[in-house]
Design an enzyme around this catalytic site. Structure first.
Site, PDB file in Angstrom:
ATOM      1  N   CYS A 134       0.008 -27.389  63.585  1.00 11.74           N
ATOM      2  CA  CYS A 134       0.886 -26.831  62.548  1.00 11.74           C
ATOM      3  C   CYS A 134       2.354 -27.125  62.874  1.00 11.74           C
ATOM      4  O   CYS A 134       2.896 -26.606  63.850  1.00 11.74           O
ATOM      5  CB  CYS A 134       0.630 -25.332  62.467  1.00 11.74           C
ATOM      6  SG  CYS A 134       1.829 -24.395  61.501  1.00 11.74           S
ATOM      7  N   CYS A 186       4.614 -24.076  62.933  1.00  7.12           N
ATOM      8  CA  CYS A 186       4.305 -23.283  64.140  1.00  7.12           C
ATOM      9  C   CYS A 186       5.031 -23.850  65.348  1.00  7.12           C
ATOM     10  O   CYS A 186       5.601 -23.103  66.151  1.00  7.12           O
ATOM     11  CB  CYS A 186       2.801 -23.293  64.417  1.00  7.12           C
ATOM     12  SG  CYS A 186       1.783 -22.535  63.137  1.00  7.12           S
TER      13      CYS A 186
END
Length: 145
Positions: free
Chosen positions: A69, A72
């Site tokens: 991600c 993230c």
């Protein structure tokens, strides 16, 4: 002397009793003698997650994330900055939702990154999406800690 708080050691997971007014005094674990607070988020598996959630008397902020991600990965250093400011009043954990799929499913994580704030083992607030350190700290503090 103030009321003792239970604090889970990030190293050996022993449960320590620390007077609330001594949290800022760099307390160490009674079992392994390591620092109880590192000023950094702690990556945990399911067992450690449960222990920190249910046995810490301080709030626990969890970053549900995944290695693939992009947002993230962008938020990770911001979460680390927030940890350096929020500890020792809040324990910060990181849960890789790919490695710990049961945790993601059990807590209904639908998008990542998702921050969830727990107190006494119960979720009290949730925020989805990447945030800067200042935003993370402001959001946590706004939850009437």
């Amino acid at each position: 002397m103030s009321t003792p708080l239970h604090i889970v050691c990030p190293h050996c997971e022993a449960i320590n009793r620390v007077p609330a007014d001594r949290l800022d005094a760099a307390p160490t674990c009674g079992r392994c003698h390591e620092a109880l607070f590192q000023g950094a988020p702690l990556a945990v598996n399911e067992a450690a997650f449960q222990k920190h959630l249910t046995r810490n008397d301080i709030p626990v902020l969890v970053d549900f994330w995944a290695t693939w991600c992009g947002p993230c990965r962008m938020m990770a250093p911001e979460f680390a900055k927030a940890a350096s400011q929020l500890e020792p009043r809040v324990r910060l954990l990181k849960v890789d939702t790919d490695a710990e799929q049961n945790l993601g499913a059990r807590h209904g994580i639908r998008s990542i990154p998702t921050l969830a704030l727990f107190r006494g083992g119960r979720e009290i607030a949730r925020q989805a999406g990447a945030m800067q350190a200042a935003g993370i700290m402001q959001w946590v503090r706004s939850q009437s800690l």
